[in-house]
Design a protein around this motif. Structure first.
Motif, PDB file in Angstrom:
ATOM      1  N   VAL A 112       0.846  -1.193   0.000  1.00 48.75           N
ATOM      2  CA  VAL A 112       0.000   0.000   0.000  1.00 48.75           C
ATOM      3  C   VAL A 112       0.880   1.240   0.000  1.00 48.75           C
ATOM      4  CG1 VAL A 112      -1.821   1.259   1.192  1.00 48.75           C
ATOM      5  CG2 VAL A 112      -1.746  -1.238   1.332  1.00 48.75           C
ATOM      6  N   SER A 113       0.618   2.138  -0.964  1.00 52.68           N
ATOM      7  CA  SER A 113       1.351   3.398  -1.004  1.00 52.68           C
ATOM      8  C   SER A 113       0.545   4.415  -1.794  1.00 52.68           C
ATOM      9  CB  SER A 113       2.736   3.196  -1.633  1.00 52.68           C
ATOM     10  OG  SER A 113       3.569   4.317  -1.348  1.00 52.68           O
ATOM     11  N   SER A 114       1.161   5.566  -2.066  1.00 53.83           N
ATOM     12  CA  SER A 114       0.431   6.680  -2.664  1.00 53.83           C
ATOM     13  C   SER A 114       0.365   6.607  -4.185  1.00 53.83           C
ATOM     14  CB  SER A 114       1.075   7.999  -2.249  1.00 53.83           C
ATOM     15  OG  SER A 114       2.458   8.006  -2.591  1.00 53.83           O
ATOM     16  N   THR A 115       1.193   5.784  -4.833  1.00 49.83           N
ATOM     17  CA  THR A 115       1.162   5.613  -6.281  1.00 49.83           C
ATOM     18  C   THR A 115       1.248   4.126  -6.614  1.00 49.83           C
ATOM     19  OG1 THR A 115       3.561   5.679  -6.648  1.00 49.83           O
ATOM     20  CG2 THR A 115       2.400   7.800  -6.546  1.00 49.83           C
ATOM     21  N   LYS A 116       0.924   3.789  -7.845  1.00 46.65           N
ATOM     22  CA  LYS A 116       0.976   2.390  -8.250  1.00 46.65           C
ATOM     23  C   LYS A 116       2.410   1.841  -8.208  1.00 46.65           C
ATOM     24  CE  LYS A 116      -3.109   1.870 -11.191  1.00 46.65           C
ATOM     25  NZ  LYS A 116      -3.606   1.511 -12.533  1.00 46.65           N
ATOM     26  N   THR A 117       3.368   2.649  -8.663  1.00 42.98           N
ATOM     27  CA  THR A 117       4.761   2.198  -8.663  1.00 42.98           C
ATOM     28  C   THR A 117       5.256   1.955  -7.247  1.00 42.98           C
ATOM     29  OG1 THR A 117       5.156   3.443 -10.704  1.00 42.98           O
ATOM     30  CG2 THR A 117       7.094   2.731  -9.463  1.00 42.98           C
ATOM     31  N   LEU A 118       4.916   2.848  -6.336  1.00 45.23           N
ATOM     32  CA  LEU A 118       5.315   2.665  -4.938  1.00 45.23           C
ATOM     33  C   LEU A 118       4.569   1.500  -4.302  1.00 45.23           C
ATOM     34  CD1 LEU A 118       5.647   6.346  -3.650  1.00 45.23           C
ATOM     35  CD2 LEU A 118       7.489   4.678  -3.972  1.00 45.23           C
ATOM     36  N   ALA A 119       3.323   1.276  -4.722  1.00 45.83           N
ATOM     37  CA  ALA A 119       2.573   0.137  -4.194  1.00 45.83           C
ATOM     38  C   ALA A 119       3.221  -1.170  -4.635  1.00 45.83           C
ATOM     39  CB  ALA A 119       1.121   0.203  -4.665  1.00 45.83           C
ATOM     40  N   LYS A 120       3.711  -1.227  -5.870  1.00 44.86           N
ATOM     41  CA  LYS A 120       4.445  -2.405  -6.338  1.00 44.86           C
ATOM     42  C   LYS A 120       5.715  -2.611  -5.534  1.00 44.86           C
ATOM     43  CE  LYS A 120       4.292  -4.436  -9.953  1.00 44.86           C
ATOM     44  NZ  LYS A 120       3.914  -5.826 -10.352  1.00 44.86           N
ATOM     45  N   PHE A 121       6.410  -1.516  -5.249  1.00 49.49           N
ATOM     46  CA  PHE A 121       7.614  -1.592  -4.419  1.00 49.49           C
ATOM     47  C   PHE A 121       7.263  -2.081  -3.018  1.00 49.49           C
ATOM     48  CE2 PHE A 121      10.046   0.791  -1.166  1.00 49.49           C
ATOM     49  CZ  PHE A 121      11.251   0.113  -1.280  1.00 49.49           C
ATOM     50  N   ALA A 122       6.173  -1.560  -2.455  1.00 50.90           N
ATOM     51  CA  ALA A 122       5.747  -1.995  -1.121  1.00 50.90           C
ATOM     52  C   ALA A 122       5.413  -3.474  -1.103  1.00 50.90           C
ATOM     53  CB  ALA A 122       4.542  -1.170  -0.668  1.00 50.90           C
ATOM     54  N   ASN A 123       4.805  -3.960  -2.177  1.00 49.85           N
ATOM     55  CA  ASN A 123       4.509  -5.385  -2.281  1.00 49.85           C
ATOM     56  C   ASN A 123       5.804  -6.203  -2.288  1.00 49.85           C
ATOM     57  OD1 ASN A 123       3.906  -7.966  -4.042  1.00 49.85           O
ATOM     58  ND2 ASN A 123       1.928  -7.239  -3.305  1.00 49.85           N
ATOM     59  N   HIS A 124       6.814  -5.710  -2.980  1.00 51.29           N
ATOM     60  CA  HIS A 124       8.127  -6.368  -3.011  1.00 51.29           C
ATOM     61  C   HIS A 124       8.724  -6.428  -1.614  1.00 51.29           C
ATOM     62  CE1 HIS A 124      12.178  -7.382  -4.495  1.00 51.29           C
ATOM     63  NE2 HIS A 124      12.622  -6.464  -3.660  1.00 51.29           N
ATOM     64  N   VAL A 125       8.608  -5.353  -0.884  1.00 50.04           N
ATOM     65  CA  VAL A 125       9.139  -5.302   0.488  1.00 50.04           C
ATOM     66  C   VAL A 125       8.405  -6.304   1.373  1.00 50.04           C
ATOM     67  CG1 VAL A 125       9.440  -3.841   2.527  1.00 50.04           C
ATOM     68  CG2 VAL A 125       9.890  -2.912   0.253  1.00 50.04           C
ATOM     69  N   ALA A 126       7.082  -6.379   1.215  1.00 52.34           N
ATOM     70  CA  ALA A 126       6.298  -7.317   2.017  1.00 52.34           C
ATOM     71  C   ALA A 126       6.699  -8.761   1.742  1.00 52.34           C
ATOM     72  CB  ALA A 126       4.807  -7.117   1.741  1.00 52.34           C
ATOM     73  N   LYS A 127       7.015  -9.069   0.488  1.00 52.93           N
ATOM     74  CA  LYS A 127       7.425 -10.433   0.135  1.00 52.93           C
ATOM     75  C   LYS A 127       8.770 -10.796   0.752  1.00 52.93           C
ATOM     76  CE  LYS A 127       5.052 -10.665  -4.349  1.00 52.93           C
ATOM     77  NZ  LYS A 127       5.251 -10.733  -5.825  1.00 52.93           N
ATOM     78  N   LYS A 128       9.673  -9.825   0.820  1.00 54.49           N
ATOM     79  CA  LYS A 128      11.040 -10.103   1.246  1.00 54.49           C
ATOM     80  C   LYS A 128      11.226 -10.032   2.764  1.00 54.49           C
ATOM     81  CE  LYS A 128      12.577 -10.597  -2.950  1.00 54.49           C
ATOM     82  NZ  LYS A 128      13.085 -11.898  -3.442  1.00 54.49           N
ATOM     83  N   ASN A 129      10.222  -9.566   3.486  1.00 53.64           N
ATOM     84  CA  ASN A 129      10.349  -9.406   4.939  1.00 53.64           C
ATOM     85  C   ASN A 129       9.213 -10.153   5.633  1.00 53.64           C
ATOM     86  OD1 ASN A 129      12.584  -7.119   5.413  1.00 53.64           O
ATOM     87  ND2 ASN A 129      11.385  -6.579   3.605  1.00 53.64           N
ATOM     88  N   SER A 130       9.522 -11.318   6.170  1.00 54.06           N
ATOM     89  CA  SER A 130       8.499 -12.156   6.782  1.00 54.06           C
ATOM     90  C   SER A 130       7.885 -11.520   8.028  1.00 54.06           C
ATOM     91  CB  SER A 130       9.096 -13.519   7.148  1.00 54.06           C
ATOM     92  OG  SER A 130      10.212 -13.359   8.023  1.00 54.06           O
ATOM     93  N   ASN A 131       8.617 -10.634   8.688  1.00 53.99           N
ATOM     94  CA  ASN A 131       8.095 -10.003   9.896  1.00 53.99           C
ATOM     95  C   ASN A 131       6.927  -9.060   9.616  1.00 53.99           C
ATOM     96  OD1 ASN A 131      10.145  -8.312   8.599  1.00 53.99           O
ATOM     97  ND2 ASN A 131       9.840  -6.897  10.304  1.00 53.99           N
TER      98      ASN A 131
END
Length: 336
Positions: free
Chosen positions: A41-60
């Motif tokens: 979740v973020s303010s733009t689609k590109t940042l939302a994609k990046f946030a999704n990447h972060v969520a995948k790489k960080n199990s916590n």
């Protein structure tokens, strides 16, 4: 809808409300489908994609990343460590060119001069730079429902050599294409039938195809089947090893014609067939659609397509996944 397993969704509310909505989405998908997903979740689609990447790489993070809830310093540190090729829309070739300019990470691209990026690359990559800095440039895109044609084309598991086999192919494919028209609530006025050998076939090459102007916009499976079979009969050269075939329906509309066109089809379509493709054809189309929806695609078929066993030339499917939940014959067997 962005792809078969990915979607964008606009949310409003406070950051905490949005976070709860993301958690509810993730839980609903897991409960309904049984597949764990990540939500960014973020303010733009590109940042939302990046946030999704972060969520995948960080199990916590438990599959959810809301950038507005992250420490800005930590967020920037992550951006500086993630390669620029992980940015949505930046491929390997563009990544190499960016690396040559000293832009190696997402943070580097966000700090780049957008006007220079447009000059060196494109306006698309310039928008990416703006999006990485929180400026929305990629708006919602409506799903395209007005496709210009309906196609049913497949490669055969075994070569088709005779007219009789090709009649089975055309019968089966025409009915599948008609079913797709019915599911989309549309009618076709033009049909193309085609077949082809391998371009490397030692026995010779042949690529027969022809177009048929339908007597009126229709999705009648009986009429479409008869026309497809007859049309391919006219152009097929038997004796070749055909490895693919298809039926393409175009000239699509959402309503059948008010009047049937007085066209001369010769032996391709008898006048009685044109009459049947009105109310009777519509009823048959609806009936077949209802049966297949309830009992599966192989439950009913017209003529050569009403076969219990799949024909020898059926589509290549040696790598198909096991259908544990939809086919009794493929239920897993457990020995204890």
């Amino acid at each position: 809808m962005y792809s078969i397993d990915e979607s964008f969704l606009g949310l409003t509310g406070t950051v905490r409300q949005v976070q709860r909505a993301a958690a509810e989405i993730r839980a609903a998908v897991y409960q309904s489908i049984g597949v764990p997903v990540c939500v960014g979740v973020s303010s733009t689609k590109t940042l939302a994609k990046f946030a999704n990447h972060v969520a995948k790489k960080n199990s916590n993070m438990e599959g959810i990343c809301v950038t507005d809830l992250m420490n800005p310093a930590v967020l920037h540190k992550i951006k500086s460590r993630v390669p620029v090729t992980e940015v949505w829309g930046v491929g390997a070739n563009t990544g190499q060119k960016l690396t040559g300019m000293g832009i190696q990470s997402i943070a580097d691209l966000a700090d780049a001069d957008p006007h220079l990026i447009r000059k060196k690359f494109s306006v698309v990559l310039q928008r990416t730079v703006f999006e990485l800095n929180g400026t929305r440039c990629i708006g919602p895109v409506e799903e395209r429902s007005n496709k210009g044609q309906v196609m049913f084309t497949r490669s055969f598991s075994q070569p088709v050599r005779t007219k009789e086999q090709m009649r089975e192919v055309m019968s089966f494919y025409a009915q599948k294409a008609a079913a797709r028209l019915a599911s989309e609530g549309r009618y076709a006025s033009l049909m193309t039938v085609m077949a082809g050998t391998s371009r490397f076939a030692a026995t010779g090459q042949a690529f027969p195809s022809t177009q048929i102007r339908l007597p009126h916009p229709t999705r009648d499976p009986i009429l479409l089947t008869k026309l497809a079979v007859a049309a391919m009969d006219e152009v097929l050269e038997p004796g070749y090893d055909y490895v693919r075939g298809g039926v393409i329906l175009s000239g699509l509309s959402t309503q059948p014609a008010a009047e049937e066109l007085d066209l001369d089809f010769g032996e391709l379509a008898h006048p009685n067939d044109q009459k049947k493709s009105g109310a009777d054809g519509e009823q048959i189309s609806q009936m077949m659609s209802q049966v297949t929806q309830r009992f599966g695609n192989s439950a009913i078929g017209l003529g050569r397509s009403g076969m219990l066993a799949a024909p020898e030339w059926s589509m290549k499917r040696e790598f198909i996944s096991r259908r544990y939940t939809t086919d009794w014959r493929e239920l897993p067997v457990v020995d204890a």
